[in-house]
Design a protein around this motif. Structure first.
Motif, short mmCIF file in Angstrom:
data_model
loop_
_atom_site.label_atom_id
_atom_site.label_comp_id
_atom_site.label_asym_id
_atom_site.label_seq_id
_atom_site.Cartn_x
_atom_site.Cartn_y
_atom_site.Cartn_z
N GLY A 4 29.42 -21.25 3.18
CA GLY A 4 28.84 -19.93 3.34
C GLY A 4 27.67 -19.74 2.38
N LEU A 5 26.98 -18.63 2.56
CA LEU A 5 25.82 -18.28 1.74
C LEU A 5 25.98 -16.87 1.19
N GLY A 6 25.84 -16.74 -0.12
CA GLY A 6 25.69 -15.42 -0.71
C GLY A 6 24.22 -15.07 -0.74
N ALA A 31 27.20 -13.47 2.85
CA ALA A 31 27.94 -12.53 2.02
C ALA A 31 26.99 -11.73 1.12
N LEU A 32 27.45 -10.54 0.73
CA LEU A 32 26.69 -9.69 -0.18
C LEU A 32 27.60 -9.17 -1.28
N ASP A 42 23.65 -1.24 -0.42
CA ASP A 42 25.04 -1.01 -0.05
C ASP A 42 25.49 -2.14 0.87
N PRO A 43 26.57 -2.84 0.51
CA PRO A 43 26.92 -4.04 1.30
C PRO A 43 27.39 -3.73 2.71
N THR A 61 31.86 -9.17 2.37
CA THR A 61 31.60 -8.59 1.06
C THR A 61 32.17 -9.53 0.00
N GLU A 62 31.43 -9.63 -1.12
CA GLU A 62 31.82 -10.67 -2.09
C GLU A 62 31.52 -10.21 -3.53
N VAL A 63 32.34 -9.30 -4.08
CA VAL A 63 33.43 -8.59 -3.41
C VAL A 63 33.14 -7.10 -3.46
#
Length: 283
Positions: A4-6, A31-32, A42-43, A61-63
């Motif tokens: 995955g990618l943040g 992810a955000l 805001d995620p 969401t992370e996290v």
């Protein structure tokens, strides 16, 4: 093991491009992060936009720092995002650790853990279509995923790890080298068994990464240092940045060896070309 990618949060205009490139790559997730007193978007609002720009990749969401949110509204927002994304939403969730975030949210930081436990009981009940409480009926819409979106708990204290077995679908660990993450993974699995859960928890690890020119790497180092300045461990986090193909390959091998189901590369520099460069390494 999946990947995955943040997504970086210092240039919001590029987030849709990151998501579109991820959609066309081997990556499973975008992810955000969540903060209140910070310049991130805001995620949930942002991930809803990215879900609409994609059709395959999951949004996560992370996290999400759940104690900062009103529970009924959070139940509605997360069910809506799961519904609109066609069940592609993963709720990474935790308590947070910033005093300024808690002050802005108007919550007692000493009660964050207890508040999250209370919230999880209400979220699970609401996602199942049951009345929110004695004086309130169901809060819709129903999520696309039966029983609610996938929930991954973040955090390393015993209470956080125990919540995986009690309430969650898995664990999301960030910033620990593989030997230490191995210990946390095994603790999560033992907690899962104590709660009599079937199957096994999903185990996700996150590492900080930047792949590209010297300018890209320096931008990532600067962003990581600013984000983690409050911890007193900013230098340690900056030094842990994976910025060469060899270090990234080593990370893939080491986290796969401890049983990670997914490895998320959190990218702090805005250049979307990193998606393609990272994809070439992990594909």
């Amino acid at each position: 093991m999946r990947f995955g990618l943040g997504l970086p949060v210092n240039d919001l205009s590029l987030l849709a491009e990151w998501a579109r490139r991820a959609e066309a790559s081997p990556f499973r997730t975008v992810a955000l992060l969540d903060r209140l007193v910070y310049g991130n978007p805001d995620p949930l609002v942002t991930l809803a936009t990215l879900a609409g720009a994609t059709s395959r990749v999951r949004v996560q969401t992370e996290v999400l720092l759940a104690p900062h949110y009103g529970t009924a509204v959070l139940a509605k927002q997360t069910a809506t995002l799961d519904r609109l994304s066609g069940g592609r939403f993963t709720l990474g969730i935790g308590v947070g650790g910033r005093a300024d975030d808690a002050a802005a949210a108007g919550i007692d930081p000493r009660r964050r853990g207890r508040r999250l436990d209370e919230q999880m009981a209400l979220l699970r009940r609401t996602w199942a279509g049951e009345p929110y409480g004695d004086d309130a009926g169901p809060v819709g819409p129903a999520p696309a995923t039966p029983g609610g979106p996938e929930v991954l708990f973040g955090g390393f204290v015993p209470a956080a790890l125990e919540r995986v077995g009690r309430w969650g679908d898995g664990f999301l660990g960030a910033g620990l080298p593989a030997p230490y993450m191995d210990q946390k993974f095994r603790e999560v699995e033992r907690g899962w068994e104590r709660h009599g859960r079937e199957g096994r928890p999903r185990l996700v690890a996150q590492v900080n990464a930047a792949l590209g020119s010297d300018e890209v790497v320096e931008e990532a180092r600067k962003e990581i240092g600013a984000y983690y300045a409050f911890t007193g461990r900013a230098e340690y986090m900056v030094d842990g940045l994976l910025s060469t193909p060899d270090r990234i390959r080593e990370a893939v091998t080491s986290y796969e060896a401890i049983g990670a189901d997914e490895l998320v590369f959190y990218c702090w520099a805005a250049d979307p070309g990193q998606v393609d460069r990272l994809a070439d390494l992990v594909s």
